[in-house]
Motif scaffolding. Structure first.
Motif, short mmCIF file in Angstrom:
data_model
loop_
_atom_site.label_atom_id
_atom_site.label_comp_id
_atom_site.label_asym_id
_atom_site.label_seq_id
_atom_site.Cartn_x
_atom_site.Cartn_y
_atom_site.Cartn_z
N GLN A 115 7.38 -34.62 -52.33
CA GLN A 115 6.78 -33.45 -50.86
C GLN A 115 5.68 -33.46 -50.69
O GLN A 115 5.41 -33.37 -49.97
N TRP A 154 19.06 -22.33 -55.11
CA TRP A 154 18.35 -21.43 -55.32
C TRP A 154 18.84 -20.15 -55.72
O TRP A 154 18.47 -19.06 -56.55
N TYR A 205 11.42 -34.00 -57.21
CA TYR A 205 11.14 -32.79 -55.99
C TYR A 205 10.03 -33.01 -55.52
O TYR A 205 9.40 -33.58 -54.12
N GLY A 206 9.49 -32.56 -56.63
CA GLY A 206 7.95 -31.71 -55.91
C GLY A 206 6.96 -32.86 -55.75
O GLY A 206 6.26 -33.04 -55.49
N GLY A 257 20.25 -26.68 -51.24
CA GLY A 257 19.04 -25.87 -51.91
C GLY A 257 18.95 -24.50 -51.60
O GLY A 257 18.75 -24.04 -52.19
N TYR A 299 11.48 -40.84 -60.22
CA TYR A 299 12.21 -39.56 -59.83
C TYR A 299 13.67 -39.60 -60.02
O TYR A 299 14.08 -38.29 -60.33
N TYR A 301 19.45 -32.53 -53.77
CA TYR A 301 18.33 -32.90 -54.26
C TYR A 301 17.95 -33.81 -54.59
O TYR A 301 16.92 -35.50 -54.21
N PHE A 324 12.65 -30.57 -60.33
CA PHE A 324 11.48 -30.36 -59.45
C PHE A 324 10.06 -31.33 -59.87
O PHE A 324 9.31 -31.53 -59.45
N THR A 325 10.19 -31.94 -60.77
CA THR A 325 8.64 -32.95 -60.68
C THR A 325 9.59 -34.63 -60.23
O THR A 325 8.55 -34.76 -59.00
N GLN A 352 7.20 -24.08 -62.69
CA GLN A 352 5.94 -24.54 -61.57
C GLN A 352 4.63 -25.46 -62.56
O GLN A 352 4.39 -26.58 -62.03
N SER A 389 6.38 -28.15 -62.94
CA SER A 389 7.24 -29.63 -62.11
C SER A 389 5.71 -30.37 -61.38
O SER A 389 6.11 -31.36 -61.74
N PHE A 408 15.35 -27.18 -63.98
CA PHE A 408 14.58 -26.60 -62.57
C PHE A 408 13.17 -27.36 -62.63
O PHE A 408 12.75 -28.00 -61.66
#
Length: 468
Positions: free
Chosen positions: A27, A109, A23-24, A105, A208, A79, A20-21, A147, A149, A16
């Protein structure tokens, strides 16, 4: 040597982290990078609307048929498509890939939460410790790694965009549009909307994409398929008979009063995250400092979030959940009231990072403790419970991103404050009810699963859950 359960938790967490490195980071930039006609935040609204739809039926079906591991792998692929959509951003590319990501998504999760809950209960059973404490620790470890990420994804964007030769000091007259003091007619723009050159954007998005693809490979190779036999048994023996029950499992759980009372708390998680990634980055950071500062500010948010997630996961065993939730609520309340009256200026650089750090600390509580609360209260219906969690959290995202381009920032802050107040009232009621009527314990025989027959569940083992 680490145990098999610990190894699996680390694999999920780092998988994750990688995903999410990518996707985050995207975003955090959408409201600033694709600000034309509010295209970025609208794509995020579509994304979370699709998550709501997928939450209604996909998680229980996918998890029971594919198992947690392959549900995670397949959903990760959804993703990565969003990163491809940002190579040539437009209404068609962004909205279509947002919808695809949204469909993956909720299963992603829900499968992660189910996997951590199963693993925590197995570890608690094997070590003869309280499963609640083990689950708390596992979610703390997960969010500590996950987190972070925000650190790596935003570091990539800041370093790459920092090479832009077009960066210039923001004129003093443009700073009047920053913050919540003024309400102007064009809600989709701020004082500073300069987009980095295309070559730098392509470099960032390409990076990414590579990180996201590696995340899929990492999980597919290293993660143990702990519920493989369960999924196989469900497909062969009970899949057809239980399809309607599985399909409607998410809605069936809404008959539980505890879940209904947790809806405001779950939705608030979406409101507060969307405010940080959408409103704060655009109306404060990008407006007053420039888009190249978004990454650095969000790094502060992610680092604080990561450390606090790990700390709170262990601290909860001593303080309980209620104290942590109250701390998070007080922190968000203070930040929101401050943002109402603060006029951001480049000379106040430390303030941007202080607010980001405080918000990260509060978000660590909302994420870790809400997930743990769902795992404890609905241990017999994990898949449906976490699908509901994702569905209602996503509804918070959808509402927040949907009105982002139509109302004043001050009004948005008042809305978040109102939801926060309702959240604490309903959450405290749930805790009071749980104190008066604790969730019953269930036991589990992993070595002889055939004799276990939980109603409405096709479990190969029964989860061990201690009372609060």
């Amino acid at each position: 040597m680490i145990s098999r359960n610990t190894k699996n938790i680390l694999v999920v967490s780092f998988g994750f982290l990688l995903l999410f490195t990518a996707y985050g980071g995207l975003q955090s930039l959408q409201s600033s990078l694709n600000s034309e006609d509010g295209m970025g935040v609208i794509s995020l609204s579509v994304l979370y609307a699709a998550i709501i739809l997928s939450s209604m039926f996909l998680p229980p079906i996918m998890i029971k048929n594919l198992g947690c591991k392959w549900t995670i792998v397949l959903s990760m692929g959804c993703y990565v498509t969003y990163s491809f959509g940002n190579l040539k951003p437009g209404w068609a590319s962004l909205l279509s890939t947002s919808a695809i990501l949204g469909l993956g998504g909720a299963p992603l999760w829900s499968a992660k939460c189910t996997y951590l809950t199963i693993t925590g209960n197995l570890e608690g059973q094997n070590s003869n410790k309280k499963s609640q404490d083990i689950i708390n620790q596992y979610f703390g470890v997960f969010f500590f790694i996950f987190q972070s990420s925000a650190v790596w994804g935003n570091l990539m964007s800041s370093l790459i965009f920092g090479q832009d030769s077009n960066i210039a000091e923001i004129p003093e007259e443009d700073l009047q549009y920053c913050g919540a003091a003024l309400c102007y007619d064009n809600f989709t723009t701020t004082g500073n909307t300069t987009r980095p050159v295309k070559s730098l954007v392509d470099t960032l998005v390409g990076s990414y994409i590579a990180v996201g693809l590696f995340a899929i490979l990492f999980v597919a190779v290293l993660l143990d398929n702990i519920d493989r036999d369960l999924a196989k048994d469900f497909r062969q023996n009970k899949g057809n008979q239980s399809f309607c029950t599985t399909f409607l499992a998410t809605f069936a759980l809404l008959r539980d009063p505890k879940l209904l009372m947790l809806i405001p708390l779950t939705m608030y998680s979406g409101f507060e995250q969307s405010f940080m990634s959408g409103e704060y980055t655009k109306n404060y950071v990008t407006c007053a400092l420039g888009i190249h500062y978004v990454g650095f500010v969000m790094i502060c948010f992610g680092a604080t979030n990561s450390v606090c997630s790990f700390a709170f996961g262990r601290l909860a065993a001593y303080t309980g959940r209620i104290a942590l939730f109250c701390l998070a609520a007080a922190t968000n309340l203070g930040c929101l009231l401050g943002l109402l009256y603060w006029r951001p200026h480049p000379d106040q650089l430390p303030v941007f990072f202080v607010i980001s750090a405080l918000w990260g600390m509060a978000d660590a509580v909302w994420q870790t403790q809400t997930n743990v609360l769902y795992g404890i209260l609905f241990s017999k219906n994990k898949e449906a419970a976490f699908a509901n969690y994702r569905m209602w959290e996503s509804l918070g995202f959808v509402i927040a991103f949907a009105y982002s381009t139509y109302i004043c920032l001050s009004t948005k802050i008042y809305i978040v404050l109102a939801v926060l107040a309702l959240t604490m009232v309903t959450y405290l009621y749930v805790e009071y009810n749980e104190y008066k009527h604790p969730t019953a314990q269930v036991s589990y025989d992993m070595h002889n699963p055939e004799k276990d027959d939980l109603k409405g569940m096709n479990e190969k083992y029964v989860i061990t859950q201690s009372q609060l």
